[in-house]
Design an enzyme around this catalytic site. Structure first.
Site, PDB file in Angstrom:
ATOM      1  N   TRP A   1      -8.436   5.403   6.642  1.00  0.00           N
ATOM      2  CA  TRP A   1      -7.274   4.904   5.907  1.00  0.00           C
ATOM      3  C   TRP A   1      -7.023   3.427   6.171  1.00  0.00           C
ATOM      4  O   TRP A   1      -6.399   2.752   5.362  1.00  0.00           O
ATOM      5  CB  TRP A   1      -6.035   5.747   6.206  1.00  0.00           C
ATOM      6  CG  TRP A   1      -6.127   7.061   5.503  1.00  0.00           C
ATOM      7  CD1 TRP A   1      -6.290   8.285   6.078  1.00  0.00           C
ATOM      8  CD2 TRP A   1      -6.117   7.285   4.093  1.00  0.00           C
ATOM      9  NE1 TRP A   1      -6.378   9.253   5.111  1.00  0.00           N
ATOM     10  CE2 TRP A   1      -6.276   8.662   3.884  1.00  0.00           C
ATOM     11  CE3 TRP A   1      -5.998   6.464   2.988  1.00  0.00           C
ATOM     12  CZ2 TRP A   1      -6.302   9.223   2.619  1.00  0.00           C
ATOM     13  CZ3 TRP A   1      -6.027   7.031   1.732  1.00  0.00           C
ATOM     14  CH2 TRP A   1      -6.167   8.391   1.559  1.00  0.00           C
TER      15      TRP A   1
ATOM     16  N   TRP B   1     -10.105   1.876   3.747  1.00  0.00           N
ATOM     17  CA  TRP B   1     -10.332   2.358   2.386  1.00  0.00           C
ATOM     18  C   TRP B   1      -9.755   1.420   1.337  1.00  0.00           C
ATOM     19  O   TRP B   1     -10.416   1.046   0.387  1.00  0.00           O
ATOM     20  CB  TRP B   1      -9.734   3.758   2.251  1.00  0.00           C
ATOM     21  CG  TRP B   1      -9.480   4.199   0.850  1.00  0.00           C
ATOM     22  CD1 TRP B   1      -8.280   4.478   0.286  1.00  0.00           C
ATOM     23  CD2 TRP B   1     -10.447   4.410  -0.180  1.00  0.00           C
ATOM     24  NE1 TRP B   1      -8.434   4.852  -1.015  1.00  0.00           N
ATOM     25  CE2 TRP B   1      -9.768   4.821  -1.330  1.00  0.00           C
ATOM     26  CE3 TRP B   1     -11.825   4.296  -0.241  1.00  0.00           C
ATOM     27  CZ2 TRP B   1     -10.400   5.110  -2.526  1.00  0.00           C
ATOM     28  CZ3 TRP B   1     -12.462   4.582  -1.434  1.00  0.00           C
ATOM     29  CH2 TRP B   1     -11.752   4.994  -2.552  1.00  0.00           C
ATOM     30  N   ASN B   2      -8.496   1.023   1.475  1.00  0.00           N
ATOM     31  CA  ASN B   2      -7.829   0.184   0.480  1.00  0.00           C
ATOM     32  C   ASN B   2      -7.054  -0.894   1.228  1.00  0.00           C
ATOM     33  O   ASN B   2      -5.900  -0.701   1.573  1.00  0.00           O
ATOM     34  CB  ASN B   2      -6.907   1.046  -0.378  1.00  0.00           C
ATOM     35  CG  ASN B   2      -6.399   0.319  -1.597  1.00  0.00           C
ATOM     36  OD1 ASN B   2      -6.277  -0.894  -1.600  1.00  0.00           O
ATOM     37  ND2 ASN B   2      -6.072   1.072  -2.629  1.00  0.00           N
TER      38      ASN B   2
ATOM     39  N   PRO C   1      -5.692  -3.956   0.477  1.00  0.00           N
ATOM     40  CA  PRO C   1      -4.398  -4.478   0.008  1.00  0.00           C
ATOM     41  C   PRO C   1      -3.242  -3.500   0.220  1.00  0.00           C
ATOM     42  O   PRO C   1      -2.152  -3.909   0.641  1.00  0.00           O
ATOM     43  CB  PRO C   1      -4.632  -4.742  -1.482  1.00  0.00           C
ATOM     44  CG  PRO C   1      -6.106  -4.946  -1.604  1.00  0.00           C
ATOM     45  CD  PRO C   1      -6.717  -4.029  -0.583  1.00  0.00           C
ATOM     46  N   VAL C   2      -3.463  -2.221  -0.038  1.00  0.00           N
ATOM     47  CA  VAL C   2      -2.406  -1.229   0.166  1.00  0.00           C
ATOM     48  C   VAL C   2      -2.122  -1.062   1.661  1.00  0.00           C
ATOM     49  O   VAL C   2      -0.961  -0.968   2.077  1.00  0.00           O
ATOM     50  CB  VAL C   2      -2.778   0.116  -0.489  1.00  0.00           C
ATOM     51  CG1 VAL C   2      -1.802   1.211  -0.097  1.00  0.00           C
ATOM     52  CG2 VAL C   2      -2.816  -0.040  -1.998  1.00  0.00           C
ATOM     53  N   HIS C   3      -3.164  -1.040   2.478  1.00  0.00           N
ATOM     54  CA  HIS C   3      -2.987  -0.914   3.920  1.00  0.00           C
ATOM     55  C   HIS C   3      -2.162  -2.083   4.465  1.00  0.00           C
ATOM     56  O   HIS C   3      -1.227  -1.886   5.246  1.00  0.00           O
ATOM     57  CB  HIS C   3      -4.346  -0.851   4.624  1.00  0.00           C
ATOM     58  CG  HIS C   3      -4.255  -0.910   6.114  1.00  0.00           C
ATOM     59  ND1 HIS C   3      -3.758   0.137   6.856  1.00  0.00           N
ATOM     60  CD2 HIS C   3      -4.578  -1.883   6.996  1.00  0.00           C
ATOM     61  CE1 HIS C   3      -3.783  -0.190   8.138  1.00  0.00           C
ATOM     62  NE2 HIS C   3      -4.280  -1.418   8.243  1.00  0.00           N
TER      63      HIS C   3
ATOM     64  N   TYR D   1       5.412  -0.106   8.329  1.00  0.00           N
ATOM     65  CA  TYR D   1       5.045   0.180   9.714  1.00  0.00           C
ATOM     66  C   TYR D   1       5.667  -0.802  10.704  1.00  0.00           C
ATOM     67  O   TYR D   1       6.383  -0.400  11.624  1.00  0.00           O
ATOM     68  CB  TYR D   1       3.515   0.185   9.841  1.00  0.00           C
ATOM     69  CG  TYR D   1       3.024   0.564  11.212  1.00  0.00           C
ATOM     70  CD1 TYR D   1       2.922   1.902  11.585  1.00  0.00           C
ATOM     71  CD2 TYR D   1       2.660  -0.410  12.132  1.00  0.00           C
ATOM     72  CE1 TYR D   1       2.471   2.247  12.838  1.00  0.00           C
ATOM     73  CE2 TYR D   1       2.205  -0.072  13.391  1.00  0.00           C
ATOM     74  CZ  TYR D   1       2.112   1.262  13.739  1.00  0.00           C
ATOM     75  OH  TYR D   1       1.678   1.611  14.981  1.00  0.00           O
TER      76      TYR D   1
ATOM     77  N   HIS E   1       1.217   8.881  -4.519  1.00  0.00           N
ATOM     78  CA  HIS E   1       0.061   9.611  -5.036  1.00  0.00           C
ATOM     79  C   HIS E   1       0.513  10.721  -5.986  1.00  0.00           C
ATOM     80  O   HIS E   1      -0.062  10.903  -7.058  1.00  0.00           O
ATOM     81  CB  HIS E   1      -0.772  10.197  -3.896  1.00  0.00           C
ATOM     82  CG  HIS E   1      -1.750   9.236  -3.317  1.00  0.00           C
ATOM     83  ND1 HIS E   1      -1.403   8.320  -2.354  1.00  0.00           N
ATOM     84  CD2 HIS E   1      -3.069   9.044  -3.564  1.00  0.00           C
ATOM     85  CE1 HIS E   1      -2.460   7.603  -2.034  1.00  0.00           C
ATOM     86  NE2 HIS E   1      -3.496   8.016  -2.759  1.00  0.00           N
TER      87      HIS E   1
ATOM     88  N   TYR F   1      -3.892  23.761 -17.393  1.00  0.00           N
ATOM     89  CA  TYR F   1      -4.436  24.742 -18.326  1.00  0.00           C
ATOM     90  C   TYR F   1      -3.477  25.924 -18.498  1.00  0.00           C
ATOM     91  O   TYR F   1      -3.255  26.392 -19.615  1.00  0.00           O
ATOM     92  CB  TYR F   1      -5.802  25.219 -17.836  1.00  0.00           C
ATOM     93  CG  TYR F   1      -6.500  26.151 -18.789  1.00  0.00           C
ATOM     94  CD1 TYR F   1      -7.159  25.663 -19.902  1.00  0.00           C
ATOM     95  CD2 TYR F   1      -6.482  27.521 -18.583  1.00  0.00           C
ATOM     96  CE1 TYR F   1      -7.789  26.517 -20.797  1.00  0.00           C
ATOM     97  CE2 TYR F   1      -7.112  28.385 -19.461  1.00  0.00           C
ATOM     98  CZ  TYR F   1      -7.759  27.878 -20.569  1.00  0.00           C
ATOM     99  OH  TYR F   1      -8.367  28.730 -21.446  1.00  0.00           O
TER     100      TYR F   1
END
Length: 153
Positions: A39, A42-43, A45-47, A55, A80, A143
């Site tokens: 984490w 992975w990303n 800019p978001v981190h 944080y 998300h 569905y």
């Protein structure tokens, strides 16, 4: 292919066109020995946004690092779920729960397994099995909403 096209090619092309100085959108997440390291890489800019705006302020106000990390995952889980629920026009909490499941999984890879190759296997199993499972749950629910089961009389 989708990852390469979306996250690598298009983001780097966009960074070149706009002359964006920081072209680091992700690091070596594929080598992650723990969910925590995944984490963080992975990303980027978001981190960085989560560290800067959630944080660090929480830790600075006396909250423990565990609570601050939990808050980051809770906010991430909300977004998300929001990004999936709005386009599908249904609220099911599959993405939300999938993100919150990362908290105990990070404990397992950090403390019990201790990272390394076994931790990397857990990270990849989470990516290969976890995300598609959540997507299939949304497909299943969508569905059922749009094509309800017909009972014969």
């Amino acid at each position: 292919m989708i990852f390469y096209t979306l996250f690598h090619s298009s983001l780097n092309l966009n960074a070149e066109i706009t002359r964006f100085a920081d072209r680091e959108f992700y690091r070596d997440f594929w080598n992650s020995g723990t969910i925590t390291y995944f984490w963080r890489t992975w990303n980027i800019p978001v981190h960085r946004w989560a560290v800067r705006h959630v944080y660090k302020p929480m830790v600075g106000n006396g909250y423990s690092r565990l609570y601050a990390s939990g808050a980051v995952f809770l906010i991430s889980a909300f977004f998300h779920e929001y990004l999936v629920s709005v386009p599908l026009n249904m609220f099911r909490l599959w993405a939300f729960n999938g993100m919150l499941a990362q908290i105990p999984l990070s404990f397992v890879t950090d403390k019990i397994i201790g990272g390394g190759r076994a931790g990397n296997i857990v990270v990849w199993l989470s990516l290969i099995l976890g995300q598609p499972m959540a997507i299939l749950m949304y497909v299943h629910d969508w569905y059922l909403i749009h094509y309800p089961v017909q009972t014969s009389t």
